[in-house]
Design a protein around this motif. Structure first.
Motif, PDB file in Angstrom:
ATOM      1  N   THR A 177       0.835  -1.198   0.000  1.00 39.67           N
ATOM      2  CA  THR A 177       0.000   0.000   0.000  1.00 39.67           C
ATOM      3  C   THR A 177       0.872   1.251   0.000  1.00 39.67           C
ATOM      4  O   THR A 177       1.619   1.500   0.947  1.00 39.67           O
ATOM      5  CB  THR A 177      -0.919   0.012   1.237  1.00 39.67           C
ATOM      6  N   SER A 178       0.776   2.035  -1.064  1.00 40.45           N
ATOM      7  CA  SER A 178       1.552   3.264  -1.165  1.00 40.45           C
ATOM      8  C   SER A 178       0.927   4.369  -0.321  1.00 40.45           C
ATOM      9  O   SER A 178      -0.230   4.261   0.123  1.00 40.45           O
ATOM     10  CB  SER A 178       1.624   3.724  -2.622  1.00 40.45           C
ATOM     11  N   ASP A 179       1.664   5.439  -0.123  1.00 38.98           N
ATOM     12  CA  ASP A 179       1.114   6.589   0.583  1.00 38.98           C
ATOM     13  C   ASP A 179      -0.113   7.130  -0.141  1.00 38.98           C
ATOM     14  O   ASP A 179      -1.101   7.526   0.503  1.00 38.98           O
ATOM     15  CB  ASP A 179       2.160   7.692   0.708  1.00 38.98           C
ATOM     16  N   ALA A 180      -0.065   7.151  -1.460  1.00 34.69           N
ATOM     17  CA  ALA A 180      -1.191   7.661  -2.238  1.00 34.69           C
ATOM     18  C   ALA A 180      -2.419   6.773  -2.070  1.00 34.69           C
ATOM     19  O   ALA A 180      -3.547   7.271  -1.954  1.00 34.69           O
ATOM     20  CB  ALA A 180      -0.812   7.765  -3.718  1.00 34.69           C
ATOM     21  N   ASP A 181      -2.203   5.448  -2.062  1.00 41.71           N
ATOM     22  CA  ASP A 181      -3.322   4.521  -1.853  1.00 41.71           C
ATOM     23  C   ASP A 181      -3.937   4.731  -0.474  1.00 41.71           C
ATOM     24  O   ASP A 181      -5.166   4.794  -0.314  1.00 41.71           O
ATOM     25  CB  ASP A 181      -2.851   3.071  -1.970  1.00 41.71           C
ATOM     26  N   LEU A 182      -3.076   4.820   0.534  1.00 44.24           N
ATOM     27  CA  LEU A 182      -3.559   5.024   1.900  1.00 44.24           C
ATOM     28  C   LEU A 182      -4.355   6.318   2.003  1.00 44.24           C
ATOM     29  O   LEU A 182      -5.426   6.350   2.620  1.00 44.24           O
ATOM     30  CB  LEU A 182      -2.383   5.049   2.871  1.00 44.24           C
ATOM     31  N   GLN A 183      -3.860   7.363   1.387  1.00 46.15           N
ATOM     32  CA  GLN A 183      -4.540   8.646   1.463  1.00 46.15           C
ATOM     33  C   GLN A 183      -5.911   8.585   0.817  1.00 46.15           C
ATOM     34  O   GLN A 183      -6.873   9.201   1.300  1.00 46.15           O
ATOM     35  CB  GLN A 183      -3.700   9.740   0.812  1.00 46.15           C
ATOM     36  N   ARG A 184      -6.025   7.836  -0.275  1.00 41.65           N
ATOM     37  CA  ARG A 184      -7.329   7.701  -0.943  1.00 41.65           C
ATOM     38  C   ARG A 184      -8.339   7.039  -0.023  1.00 41.65           C
ATOM     39  O   ARG A 184      -9.492   7.491   0.088  1.00 41.65           O
ATOM     40  CB  ARG A 184      -7.171   6.897  -2.231  1.00 41.65           C
ATOM     41  N   TYR A 185      -7.943   5.970   0.660  1.00 38.24           N
ATOM     42  CA  TYR A 185      -8.859   5.309   1.607  1.00 38.24           C
ATOM     43  C   TYR A 185      -9.231   6.244   2.749  1.00 38.24           C
ATOM     44  O   TYR A 185     -10.395   6.296   3.171  1.00 38.24           O
ATOM     45  CB  TYR A 185      -8.229   4.026   2.151  1.00 38.24           C
ATOM     46  N   LEU A 186      -8.250   6.967   3.255  1.00 38.16           N
ATOM     47  CA  LEU A 186      -8.535   7.907   4.333  1.00 38.16           C
ATOM     48  C   LEU A 186      -9.507   8.996   3.874  1.00 38.16           C
ATOM     49  O   LEU A 186     -10.459   9.332   4.574  1.00 38.16           O
ATOM     50  CB  LEU A 186      -7.236   8.548   4.828  1.00 38.16           C
ATOM     51  N   ASP A 187      -9.269   9.527   2.682  1.00 37.20           N
ATOM     52  CA  ASP A 187     -10.106  10.625   2.181  1.00 37.20           C
ATOM     53  C   ASP A 187     -11.560  10.200   2.002  1.00 37.20           C
ATOM     54  O   ASP A 187     -12.485  10.934   2.362  1.00 37.20           O
ATOM     55  CB  ASP A 187      -9.559  11.143   0.843  1.00 37.20           C
ATOM     56  N   VAL A 188     -11.771   9.022   1.419  1.00 40.36           N
ATOM     57  CA  VAL A 188     -13.135   8.572   1.117  1.00 40.36           C
ATOM     58  C   VAL A 188     -13.817   7.999   2.350  1.00 40.36           C
ATOM     59  O   VAL A 188     -14.934   8.386   2.703  1.00 40.36           O
ATOM     60  CB  VAL A 188     -13.133   7.533  -0.017  1.00 40.36           C
ATOM     61  N   ASN A 189     -13.150   7.056   3.005  1.00 40.86           N
ATOM     62  CA  ASN A 189     -13.802   6.288   4.064  1.00 40.86           C
ATOM     63  C   ASN A 189     -13.839   6.994   5.415  1.00 40.86           C
ATOM     64  O   ASN A 189     -14.689   6.667   6.250  1.00 40.86           O
ATOM     65  CB  ASN A 189     -13.100   4.936   4.245  1.00 40.86           C
ATOM     66  N   LEU A 190     -12.937   7.931   5.628  1.00 41.40           N
ATOM     67  CA  LEU A 190     -12.875   8.550   6.952  1.00 41.40           C
ATOM     68  C   LEU A 190     -13.034  10.071   6.909  1.00 41.40           C
ATOM     69  O   LEU A 190     -13.917  10.624   7.558  1.00 41.40           O
ATOM     70  CB  LEU A 190     -11.558   8.180   7.647  1.00 41.40           C
ATOM     71  N   VAL A 191     -12.201  10.756   6.139  1.00 43.14           N
ATOM     72  CA  VAL A 191     -12.250  12.221   6.150  1.00 43.14           C
ATOM     73  C   VAL A 191     -13.585  12.730   5.610  1.00 43.14           C
ATOM     74  O   VAL A 191     -14.208  13.618   6.197  1.00 43.14           O
ATOM     75  CB  VAL A 191     -11.078  12.819   5.351  1.00 43.14           C
ATOM     76  N   GLY A 192     -14.057  12.162   4.489  1.00 49.56           N
ATOM     77  CA  GLY A 192     -15.343  12.574   3.948  1.00 49.56           C
ATOM     78  C   GLY A 192     -16.476  12.312   4.919  1.00 49.56           C
ATOM     79  O   GLY A 192     -17.367  13.151   5.108  1.00 49.56           O
ATOM     80  N   LEU A 193     -16.452  11.141   5.545  1.00 45.89           N
ATOM     81  CA  LEU A 193     -17.471  10.792   6.542  1.00 45.89           C
ATOM     82  C   LEU A 193     -17.407  11.741   7.741  1.00 45.89           C
ATOM     83  O   LEU A 193     -18.434  12.208   8.236  1.00 45.89           O
ATOM     84  CB  LEU A 193     -17.261   9.344   6.971  1.00 45.89           C
ATOM     85  N   PHE A 194     -16.190  12.048   8.203  1.00 46.80           N
ATOM     86  CA  PHE A 194     -16.016  12.954   9.333  1.00 46.80           C
ATOM     87  C   PHE A 194     -16.571  14.337   9.001  1.00 46.80           C
ATOM     88  O   PHE A 194     -17.299  14.949   9.802  1.00 46.80           O
ATOM     89  CB  PHE A 194     -14.525  13.059   9.670  1.00 46.80           C
ATOM     90  N   ARG A 195     -16.249  14.830   7.809  1.00 42.84           N
ATOM     91  CA  ARG A 195     -16.672  16.175   7.411  1.00 42.84           C
ATOM     92  C   ARG A 195     -18.205  16.265   7.342  1.00 42.84           C
ATOM     93  O   ARG A 195     -18.793  17.249   7.803  1.00 42.84           O
ATOM     94  CB  ARG A 195     -16.032  16.508   6.069  1.00 42.84           C
ATOM     95  N   LEU A 196     -18.847  15.246   6.755  1.00 42.97           N
ATOM     96  CA  LEU A 196     -20.299  15.260   6.658  1.00 42.97           C
ATOM     97  C   LEU A 196     -20.952  15.082   8.026  1.00 42.97           C
ATOM     98  O   LEU A 196     -22.005  15.671   8.298  1.00 42.97           O
ATOM     99  CB  LEU A 196     -20.768  14.173   5.695  1.00 42.97           C
ATOM    100  N   SER A 197     -20.344  14.297   8.885  1.00 42.53           N
ATOM    101  CA  SER A 197     -20.887  14.125  10.237  1.00 42.53           C
ATOM    102  C   SER A 197     -20.807  15.430  11.018  1.00 42.53           C
ATOM    103  O   SER A 197     -21.729  15.777  11.763  1.00 42.53           O
ATOM    104  CB  SER A 197     -20.127  13.018  10.973  1.00 42.53           C
ATOM    105  N   ARG A 198     -19.724  16.148  10.845  1.00 42.74           N
ATOM    106  CA  ARG A 198     -19.591  17.457  11.497  1.00 42.74           C
ATOM    107  C   ARG A 198     -20.674  18.419  11.018  1.00 42.74           C
ATOM    108  O   ARG A 198     -21.276  19.152  11.804  1.00 42.74           O
ATOM    109  CB  ARG A 198     -18.194  18.010  11.202  1.00 42.74           C
ATOM    110  N   PHE A 199     -20.930  18.387   9.705  1.00 40.39           N
ATOM    111  CA  PHE A 199     -22.010  19.198   9.143  1.00 40.39           C
ATOM    112  C   PHE A 199     -23.358  18.786   9.730  1.00 40.39           C
ATOM    113  O   PHE A 199     -24.191  19.635  10.085  1.00 40.39           O
ATOM    114  CB  PHE A 199     -22.025  19.048   7.624  1.00 40.39           C
TER     115      PHE A 199
END
Length: 265
Positions: free
Chosen positions: A106-128
Motif C-alpha cells: 500500500t503506497s502513501d497515495a493509496d492510503l490517502q485515498r482510503y482515508l479521504d473517502v472512508n474517513l475524512v469525507g465521513l467525518f466532514r459530513l458528520s460534522r455538518f
C-alpha cells in the motif's frame, strides 16, 4: 410501516448497491430523501426507484451529484436544505471504497485515498450533520465493516479506516448524545452487490470462507442492510447510540465449518 414520515434523510453513495437499498427502504417508510453519488447514471436510476417507493403526501426526493471527498459538499447540502426549507433528521454515511492490499503493498497515495473517502469525507459530513441537528436532535448512521473488528488479509488501509469509523461512532455518540443526537453504525458482512456479485460467483475460496463458514450459510443482500438501517434511524432504536451492529449472518462469531466428507479423515 411509516416510521420515518415527515423526516428528511441524506444518503451518500446512493447510486447503487447498499446505498440505493437504504434509500429505497427509508423512502418506503415515509422519509424524504436527498440522495448523493458521484455517478449521474446511478443517481438517475435511484431517483426513478425512489419515485416508486415514496408514497406519502409531501415526500420529497432530490438528487445531488457529488463526491464525499469534496470539502465544498457540506456547503452544497446546506444550501439545498435551505432551498427545501427542511431540517436534516438523518445522515447515512454509506459512501466508501473497499479492496486494497497488505501494508507493504500500500503506497502513501493509496492510503490517502482510503482515508479521504472512508474517513475524512465521513467525518466532514458528520460534522455538518451535528451542526444541522443541534437544538432538535437527529441520527447519524455510519457504514463500518466486519473488518472494523477482525483482521483480514490484503485489506490494510480499508480495515484501518473502517476501524476508525467504529471508533468515531462511539466518540461522537458520547459527545452529542446529551443534545439528542444519536450516532450508530452498521458493520456489513459479505453483501452481494454489482461490485461483488461476479467475485462471489467465480471465486470458490471466497464462497467457502464467507458462506460455508457462516452460521446462516448465505451471502447477504443489500436489503438486509437496509432493514437494519431503517431500524437504527427510527424511534424504535431511540435508546441505542454508540453501537456498531454487525449484519453478517453470524460470520464474526467464529468461522467453523460443519464436518463434511471433504474434511473427513
Amino acid at each position: 410501516m411509516e416510521r420515518l414520515t415527515g423526516r428528511l434523510a441524506v444518503v451518500t453513495g446512493a447510486g447503487a448497491g447498499i446505498g440505493r437499498a437504504i434509500a429505497r427502504r427509508l423512502a418506503s417508510e415515509g422519509a424524504s430523501l436527498i440522495v448523493l453519488d458521484r455517478q449521474p447514471e446511478g443517481l438517475a436510476e435511484t431517483e426513478a426507484l425512489l419515485g416508486e417507493a415514496a408514497h406519502g403526501a409531501g415526500q420529497v426526493v432530490r438528487c445531488l451529484e457529488g463526491d464525499v471527498t469534496d470539502p465544498a459538499l457540506p456547503d452544497r447540502l446546506r444550501a439545498l436544505l435551505a432551498e427545501l426549507g427542511r431540517p436534516l433528521d438523518v445522515l447515512v454515511n454509506n459512501a466508501g471504497i473497499g479492496g486494497g492490499g497488505m501494508a507493504h503493498e500500500t503506497s502513501d497515495a493509496d492510503l490517502q485515498r482510503y482515508l479521504d473517502v472512508n474517513l475524512v469525507g465521513l467525518f466532514r459530513l458528520s460534522r455538518f450533520a451535528v451542526e444541522a441537528m443541534r437544538g432538535r436532535g437527529g441520527v447519524i448512521l455510519n457504514l463500518a465493516s466486519i473488518y472494523s473488528f477482525i483482521g483480514a488479509t490484503g485489506s490494510a488501509a480499508y480495515s484501518a479506516t473502517k476501524a476508525a469509523v467504529a471508533g468515531l461512532t462511539r466518540q461522537m455518540a458520547t459527545d452529542y448524545g446529551p443534545e439528542g443526537i444519536r450516532v450508530v453504525a452498521l458493520a456489513p458482512g459479505l453483501i452481494e452487490t454489482p461490485l461483488t456479485a461476479e467475485r462471489i460467483r467465480s471465486e470458490r475460496w471466497r464462497r467457502h470462507i464467507y458462506i460455508d463458514q457462516s452460521p446462516l450459510r448465505r451471502v447477504g443482500r443489500p436489503e438486509d442492510i437496509a432493514a437494519a438501517a431503517a431500524f437504527l434511524v427510527s424511534d424504535d432504536a431511540s435508546f441505542v447510540t454508540g453501537e456498531t451492529l454487525r449484519v453478517d449472518g453470524g460470520w464474526t462469531l467464529g468461522r467453523y465449518p460443519r464436518p463434511t466428507a471433504e474434511w473427513a479423515e
